[in-house]
Design a protein around this motif. Structure first.
Motif, PDB file in Angstrom:
ATOM      1  N   GLU A  39       0.836  -1.203   0.000  1.00 19.93           N
ATOM      2  CA  GLU A  39       0.000   0.000   0.000  1.00 19.93           C
ATOM      3  C   GLU A  39       0.873   1.256   0.000  1.00 19.93           C
ATOM      4  O   GLU A  39       0.559   2.246  -0.664  1.00 19.93           O
ATOM      5  CB  GLU A  39      -0.928   0.011   1.213  1.00 19.93           C
ATOM      6  CG  GLU A  39      -2.116  -0.912   1.101  1.00 19.93           C
ATOM      7  CD  GLU A  39      -3.190  -0.590   2.130  1.00 19.93           C
ATOM      8  OE1 GLU A  39      -3.201   0.549   2.646  1.00 19.93           O
ATOM      9  OE2 GLU A  39      -4.017  -1.466   2.416  1.00 19.93           O
ATOM     10  N   ARG A  60       2.320   1.885  -3.490  1.00 20.10           N
ATOM     11  CA  ARG A  60       1.284   2.367  -4.404  1.00 20.10           C
ATOM     12  C   ARG A  60       0.925   3.819  -4.108  1.00 20.10           C
ATOM     13  O   ARG A  60       0.781   4.636  -5.024  1.00 20.10           O
ATOM     14  CB  ARG A  60       0.040   1.483  -4.292  1.00 20.10           C
ATOM     15  CG  ARG A  60      -1.065   1.868  -5.260  1.00 20.10           C
ATOM     16  CD  ARG A  60      -2.241   0.922  -5.190  1.00 20.10           C
ATOM     17  NE  ARG A  60      -3.303   1.345  -6.091  1.00 20.10           N
ATOM     18  CZ  ARG A  60      -4.485   0.749  -6.203  1.00 20.10           C
ATOM     19  NH1 ARG A  60      -4.744  -0.328  -5.471  1.00 20.10           N
ATOM     20  NH2 ARG A  60      -5.400   1.213  -7.038  1.00 20.10           N
ATOM     21  N   TYR A  61       0.796   4.153  -2.828  1.00 23.01           N
ATOM     22  CA  TYR A  61       0.389   5.514  -2.465  1.00 23.01           C
ATOM     23  C   TYR A  61       1.503   6.524  -2.740  1.00 23.01           C
ATOM     24  O   TYR A  61       1.240   7.634  -3.215  1.00 23.01           O
ATOM     25  CB  TYR A  61      -0.014   5.563  -0.995  1.00 23.01           C
ATOM     26  CG  TYR A  61      -0.693   6.851  -0.602  1.00 23.01           C
ATOM     27  CD1 TYR A  61      -1.922   7.205  -1.158  1.00 23.01           C
ATOM     28  CD2 TYR A  61      -0.114   7.724   0.322  1.00 23.01           C
ATOM     29  CE1 TYR A  61      -2.550   8.389  -0.803  1.00 23.01           C
ATOM     30  CE2 TYR A  61      -0.736   8.901   0.682  1.00 23.01           C
ATOM     31  CZ  TYR A  61      -1.959   9.234   0.108  1.00 23.01           C
ATOM     32  OH  TYR A  61      -2.581  10.416   0.465  1.00 23.01           O
ATOM     33  N   PRO A  76      -5.112   4.635   1.079  1.00 24.99           N
ATOM     34  CA  PRO A  76      -4.547   3.567   1.917  1.00 24.99           C
ATOM     35  C   PRO A  76      -5.373   3.321   3.168  1.00 24.99           C
ATOM     36  O   PRO A  76      -6.079   4.223   3.651  1.00 24.99           O
ATOM     37  CB  PRO A  76      -3.150   4.087   2.258  1.00 24.99           C
ATOM     38  CG  PRO A  76      -3.247   5.567   2.113  1.00 24.99           C
ATOM     39  CD  PRO A  76      -4.253   5.823   1.033  1.00 24.99           C
ATOM     40  N   SER A  77      -5.269   2.111   3.693  1.00 21.22           N
ATOM     41  CA  SER A  77      -6.027   1.769   4.892  1.00 21.22           C
ATOM     42  C   SER A  77      -5.390   2.323   6.159  1.00 21.22           C
ATOM     43  O   SER A  77      -6.057   2.478   7.178  1.00 21.22           O
ATOM     44  CB  SER A  77      -6.154   0.236   5.005  1.00 21.22           C
ATOM     45  OG  SER A  77      -4.867  -0.373   5.065  1.00 21.22           O
TER      46      SER A  77
END
Length: 356
Positions: free
Chosen positions: A120, A123-124, A142-143
């Motif tokens: 994540e 990707r972010y 993102p989480s």
């Protein structure tokens, strides 16, 4: 090897004491400064932590770490707006890593979730930097709020760096993620790496390369050509900067690491072979002295190479090289005064005795 397991090293080291020499003397010819707006930066960083990390179990530890001093000593000549961004990056890296590398972190012993966290993050970061990465075709949230805290940093980098500079920065983030994974796997498997294996992942998991990739931002509008930044002499200079900072960190964080049950650092690994913690500390000190000497020799090689190529104005090159030296001296200054490493002794003239 006298000790073959992490637990046996921990059991043996706990309760011992070790003396460290005056590390400041090793940097006697290198520049050392503190940014004149250090208190303004402290207030700014404290506000950012209040806004972004107030619910974290490590919030109190983060507040005591004095990240304002960290930024002010690593980048003492940066314009304040740039100083703010590079310091936020450093804080973000500490908070990101603490999720995995600290016993207070939620991913300390959760490898699968840690892998998702890394994926994540990549990707972010790519999305924030507007990089053409295959899995960044759609907007992504993102989480983890810790990952999301990169937004303000990534936005600034996107505005200040061109595509080549942003890609170089991203490559350092990728390296950090990969070596962080390798380090965590070794720890969870209770596998003791060799010194050679240790350095292979340590130079990536330290995240120093990520900070070096923002040197040009911290130094104003500097933009060194790729022929210089990707040249053999510059890469060696980056490695030496990284080695020096990582070595000092392993020396000064020894007490904290042993208290947290971690032995995947330089001195415990040397201790595993010698069985004498003072011998391990002395070996590390000699290695640090040699690394500082090698940095200075590499800087000379870089000047000679640039003299032939004329790729960069020598004054700009000096600013960049001295910027690396500030990273090293600033890291020592901050490490001796922060509460993060459970050491509070800015004066090392008489040495430092560390009780493990």
């Amino acid at each position: 090897m006298m000790y073959s397991s992490s637990q046996s090293i921990l059991d043996s080291l706990r309760g011992q004491s070790v003396t460290m020499c005056d590390l400041n003397r090793l940097y006697s010819t290198w520049p050392k400064e503190t940014h004149p707006e250090v208190d303004r930066l402290r207030a700014d960083v404290d506000r950012w932590l209040d806004e972004t990390m107030a619910g974290s179990p490590s919030f109190k530890v983060l507040k005591k770490s004095d990240f304002g001093l960290f930024g002010a000593t690593w980048w003492p000549r940066a314009p304040f707006d740039r100083l703010r961004i590079v310091t936020y990056l450093a804080v973000w890296l500490f908070t990101w890593d603490d999720e995995i590398d600290s016993s207070l972190g939620s991913l300390w012993d959760e490898m699968d979730h840690a892998q998702a966290y890394r994926a994540e993050t990549l990707r972010y970061v790519a999305q924030c930097l507007d990089l053409p990465v295959s899995d960044c075709q759609s907007h992504f949230e993102p989480s983890s709020p810790i990952i999301s805290n990169f937004l303000v940093i990534g936005t600034a980098i996107r505005e200040l760096y061109d595509m080549e500079q942003r890609q170089r920065f991203y490559q350092e983030v990728e390296c950090f993620m990969e070596m962080s994974e390798r380090e965590q796997r070794l720890r969870l498997n209770s596998t003791l790496p060799s010194i050679e294996e240790f350095w292979k992942y340590r130079l990536g998991s330290s995240a120093v390369g990520i900070c070096l990739a923002l040197q040009e931002i911290s130094l104003g509008d500097m933009h060194l050509p790729s022929s210089t930044l990707d040249g053999a002499e510059m890469r060696l200079l980056w490695d030496q900067t990284n080695i020096i900072i990582s070595t000092v960190n392993d020396m000064l964080s020894l007490k904290k690491e042993i208290a947290n049950g971690s032995v995947e650092s330089l001195i415990p690994l040397l201790y595993a072979s010698s069985g004498d913690v003072q011998v391990a500390m002395n070996q590390t000190t000699l290695f640090l002295i040699a690394s500082i000497r090698e940095f200075d020799e590499t800087a000379k090689l870089l000047y000679r190479s640039n003299y032939v190529s004329r790729a960069v104005d020598e004054k700009l090159l000096t600013k960049f090289i001295d910027g690396c030296r500030f990273y090293c001296t600033g890291n020592l200054t901050w490490s001796l005064s922060t509460g993060r490493y459970r050491i509070h002794q800015e004066d090392l003239s008489m040495g430092l005795n560390i009780q493990l």
